[in-house]
Design a protein around this motif. Structure first.
Motif, PDB file in Angstrom:
ATOM      1  N   ARG A 151       0.825  -1.208   0.000  1.00 32.31           N
ATOM      2  CA  ARG A 151       0.000   0.000   0.000  1.00 32.31           C
ATOM      3  C   ARG A 151       0.859   1.258   0.000  1.00 32.31           C
ATOM      4  N   GLY A 152       0.423   2.245  -0.741  1.00 32.24           N
ATOM      5  CA  GLY A 152       1.123   3.517  -0.786  1.00 32.24           C
ATOM      6  C   GLY A 152       2.164   3.620  -1.885  1.00 32.24           C
ATOM      7  N   ALA A 153       2.455   2.507  -2.542  1.00 32.01           N
ATOM      8  CA  ALA A 153       3.435   2.548  -3.638  1.00 32.01           C
ATOM      9  C   ALA A 153       2.840   3.279  -4.837  1.00 32.01           C
ATOM     10  N   GLY A 154       3.654   4.035  -5.523  1.00 31.09           N
ATOM     11  CA  GLY A 154       3.207   4.741  -6.718  1.00 31.09           C
ATOM     12  C   GLY A 154       4.047   4.361  -7.922  1.00 31.09           C
ATOM     13  N   PRO A 155       3.603   4.742  -9.111  1.00 31.01           N
ATOM     14  CA  PRO A 155       4.376   4.435 -10.318  1.00 31.01           C
ATOM     15  C   PRO A 155       5.780   5.024 -10.243  1.00 31.01           C
ATOM     16  N   ASN A 156       6.753   4.290 -10.768  1.00 29.63           N
ATOM     17  CA  ASN A 156       8.112   4.815 -10.841  1.00 29.63           C
ATOM     18  C   ASN A 156       8.409   5.279 -12.275  1.00 29.63           C
ATOM     19  N   ALA A 157       9.656   5.636 -12.516  1.00 32.66           N
ATOM     20  CA  ALA A 157      10.016   6.195 -13.821  1.00 32.66           C
ATOM     21  C   ALA A 157       9.694   5.246 -14.973  1.00 32.66           C
ATOM     22  N   ALA A 158       9.852   3.941 -14.761  1.00 34.85           N
ATOM     23  CA  ALA A 158       9.572   2.984 -15.836  1.00 34.85           C
ATOM     24  C   ALA A 158       8.093   3.011 -16.213  1.00 34.85           C
ATOM     25  N   HIS A 159       7.206   2.955 -15.209  1.00 36.43           N
ATOM     26  CA  HIS A 159       5.766   3.027 -15.488  1.00 36.43           C
ATOM     27  C   HIS A 159       5.418   4.342 -16.192  1.00 36.43           C
ATOM     28  N   ARG A 160       5.940   5.436 -15.652  1.00 31.89           N
ATOM     29  CA  ARG A 160       5.586   6.759 -16.184  1.00 31.89           C
ATOM     30  C   ARG A 160       6.075   6.946 -17.615  1.00 31.89           C
ATOM     31  N   LEU A 161       7.277   6.486 -17.907  1.00 31.94           N
ATOM     32  CA  LEU A 161       7.837   6.703 -19.234  1.00 31.94           C
ATOM     33  C   LEU A 161       7.200   5.798 -20.281  1.00 31.94           C
ATOM     34  N   ILE A 162       6.781   4.607 -19.896  1.00 31.82           N
ATOM     35  CA  ILE A 162       6.033   3.755 -20.828  1.00 31.82           C
ATOM     36  C   ILE A 162       4.706   4.419 -21.171  1.00 31.82           C
ATOM     37  N   ALA A 163       4.035   4.967 -20.155  1.00 34.99           N
ATOM     38  CA  ALA A 163       2.766   5.656 -20.396  1.00 34.99           C
ATOM     39  C   ALA A 163       2.972   6.898 -21.258  1.00 34.99           C
ATOM     40  N   GLU A 164       4.039   7.629 -21.007  1.00 35.04           N
ATOM     41  CA  GLU A 164       4.323   8.824 -21.801  1.00 35.04           C
ATOM     42  C   GLU A 164       4.670   8.450 -23.241  1.00 35.04           C
ATOM     43  N   LEU A 165       5.378   7.351 -23.414  1.00 29.82           N
ATOM     44  CA  LEU A 165       5.698   6.881 -24.759  1.00 29.82           C
ATOM     45  C   LEU A 165       4.416   6.509 -25.505  1.00 29.82           C
ATOM     46  N   GLU A 166       3.462   5.901 -24.799  1.00 33.17           N
ATOM     47  CA  GLU A 166       2.176   5.579 -25.422  1.00 33.17           C
ATOM     48  C   GLU A 166       1.480   6.846 -25.914  1.00 33.17           C
ATOM     49  N   ARG A 167       1.445   7.876 -25.071  1.00 34.38           N
ATOM     50  CA  ARG A 167       0.801   9.126 -25.467  1.00 34.38           C
ATOM     51  C   ARG A 167       1.521   9.771 -26.646  1.00 34.38           C
ATOM     52  N   GLU A 168       2.842   9.708 -26.609  1.00 32.65           N
ATOM     53  CA  GLU A 168       3.634  10.314 -27.678  1.00 32.65           C
ATOM     54  C   GLU A 168       3.433   9.588 -28.999  1.00 32.65           C
ATOM     55  N   LYS A 169       3.479   8.273 -28.959  1.00 30.64           N
ATOM     56  CA  LYS A 169       3.279   7.482 -30.178  1.00 30.64           C
ATOM     57  C   LYS A 169       1.862   7.673 -30.724  1.00 30.64           C
ATOM     58  N   ALA A 170       0.878   7.759 -29.837  1.00 32.70           N
ATOM     59  CA  ALA A 170      -0.512   7.940 -30.269  1.00 32.70           C
ATOM     60  C   ALA A 170      -0.672   9.242 -31.038  1.00 32.70           C
ATOM     61  N   GLY A 171       0.098  10.256 -30.663  1.00 35.40           N
ATOM     62  CA  GLY A 171       0.034  11.532 -31.356  1.00 35.40           C
ATOM     63  C   GLY A 171       0.521  11.458 -32.786  1.00 35.40           C
ATOM     64  N   HIS A 172       1.222  10.380 -33.132  1.00 36.86           N
ATOM     65  CA  HIS A 172       1.709  10.179 -34.501  1.00 36.86           C
ATOM     66  C   HIS A 172       0.983   9.021 -35.183  1.00 36.86           C
ATOM     67  N   GLY A 173      -0.144   8.629 -34.616  1.00 36.85           N
ATOM     68  CA  GLY A 173      -0.903   7.523 -35.202  1.00 36.85           C
ATOM     69  C   GLY A 173      -0.281   6.165 -34.961  1.00 36.85           C
ATOM     70  N   GLU A 174       0.598   6.073 -33.966  1.00 35.88           N
ATOM     71  CA  GLU A 174       1.261   4.817 -33.627  1.00 35.88           C
ATOM     72  C   GLU A 174       0.717   4.303 -32.301  1.00 35.88           C
ATOM     73  N   ALA A 175       1.206   3.181 -31.815  1.00 35.19           N
ATOM     74  CA  ALA A 175       0.588   2.589 -30.630  1.00 35.19           C
ATOM     75  C   ALA A 175       1.608   1.864 -29.762  1.00 35.19           C
ATOM     76  N   VAL A 176       1.358   1.902 -28.453  1.00 31.83           N
ATOM     77  CA  VAL A 176       2.130   1.169 -27.460  1.00 31.83           C
ATOM     78  C   VAL A 176       1.151   0.417 -26.570  1.00 31.83           C
ATOM     79  N   TRP A 177       1.335  -0.890 -26.447  1.00 27.52           N
ATOM     80  CA  TRP A 177       0.522  -1.717 -25.556  1.00 27.52           C
ATOM     81  C   TRP A 177       1.389  -2.223 -24.407  1.00 27.52           C
ATOM     82  N   VAL A 178       0.734  -2.531 -23.286  1.00 30.68           N
ATOM     83  CA  VAL A 178       1.410  -3.155 -22.152  1.00 30.68           C
ATOM     84  C   VAL A 178       0.654  -4.415 -21.766  1.00 30.68           C
ATOM     85  N   LEU A 179       1.363  -5.531 -21.762  1.00 32.96           N
ATOM     86  CA  LEU A 179       0.863  -6.792 -21.211  1.00 32.96           C
ATOM     87  C   LEU A 179       1.556  -6.980 -19.872  1.00 32.96           C
TER      88      LEU A 179
END
Length: 261
Positions: A81-109
């Motif tokens: 409890r109380g743990a939050g996303p670290n740089a790896a989680h945040r940067l994967i999410a940011e990469l998804e947003r960035e790629k989406a802006g160019h019509g590309e995609a990032v998925w996470v399994l």
């Protein structure tokens, strides 16, 4: 061997469809224990009831003695409890947003049930083992989201029918959710340009599978993990470091003038 961040960053930059596969190691930098990560709490010892943790947190135990399963689910949740996303989680999410802006995609399994990818903002997310932040009734259709288990009566009763609520996670001995499996199959059927395995030993066939698929399809693959795993010999590139460090270095090369997000 010095990690070849430049080569991996070039692959990420050039890929239009990326699949990240993540395990407990990606959440280690958030302070969560890796498997037995279900605790580190129960490594090589039995519970107070004389059970292995796999027995205590099995689907059959949840059906027959939910108070036992809930006891250890709650203990594990409390330790995380109380743990939050670290740089790896945040940067994967940011990469998804960035790629989406160019019509590309990032998925996470992800195998993780901690919800940190979702908290970081990842939207194209396959939580193959579910999440502890969603409860469902074992008797009726009632379900609800929870931030944590604080204040819950254990096992928690359903407010509609009086049945037992349980976390919407895959317990030991249970089947994987068909919808998640269908999403993964559809994704690989459409094809991706790059597969990255991050912080997982890849012992489950459905986690190692995309790496095997990439090798057979001639698609580049990357493993980010300090140690050797079931897929280390299959990937085209290895970064033998932690997830947060690797993603930060990759991001810096993708955005040399901006620094890490």
């Amino acid at each position: 061997m010095t990690p070849d961040y430049d080569a991996v960053a070039a692959l990420v930059a050039g890929a239009r469809r990326i699949l990240f596969i993540t395990g407990a190691g990606i959440s280690a930098d958030s302070g969560l224990p890796t498997y037995r990560g279900i605790g580190g709490l129960y490594h090589e010892r039995l519970t107070a009831e004389g059970l292995t943790i796999e027995e205590a947190m099995s689907g059959s135990m949840m059906e027959e003695h939910p108070e036992i399963s809930w006891k250890y689910l709650a203990e594990i949740e409390r330790n995380c409890r109380g743990a939050g996303p670290n740089a790896a989680h945040r940067l994967i999410a940011e990469l998804e947003r960035e790629k989406a802006g160019h019509g590309e995609a990032v998925w996470v399994l992800t195998q993780n049930v901690d919800g940190l990818h979702r908290a970081a903002g990842s939207a194209k997310l396959i939580e193959i083992h579910g999440t502890v932040h969603h409860l469902r009734c074992t008797e009726c259709p009632h379900e609800r989201d929870v931030a944590d288990f604080a204040g819950l009566t254990l096992p928690p009763p359903c407010p509609l029918c009086g049945g037992v609520l349980r976390p919407d996670v895959v317990l030991f001995g249970e089947m994987l959710p068909q919808r998640a499996l269908d999403l993964l199959q559809a994704l690989l059927g459409q094809g991706v340009d790059l597969v990255l395995s991050v912080g997982t030993t890849s012992v489950f066939p459905y986690i190692a599978g995309p790496i095997w698929w990439a090798r057979q399809a001639g698609v580049p693959s990357v493993e980010i993990n300090p140690g050797d795993t079931e897929v280390s010999h299959l990937v085209s590139h290895r970064l033998q470091v932690g997830a947060a460090e690797a993603m930060t270095e990759i991001w810096r090369r993708l955005h040399p003038d901006a620094g890490a997000a």
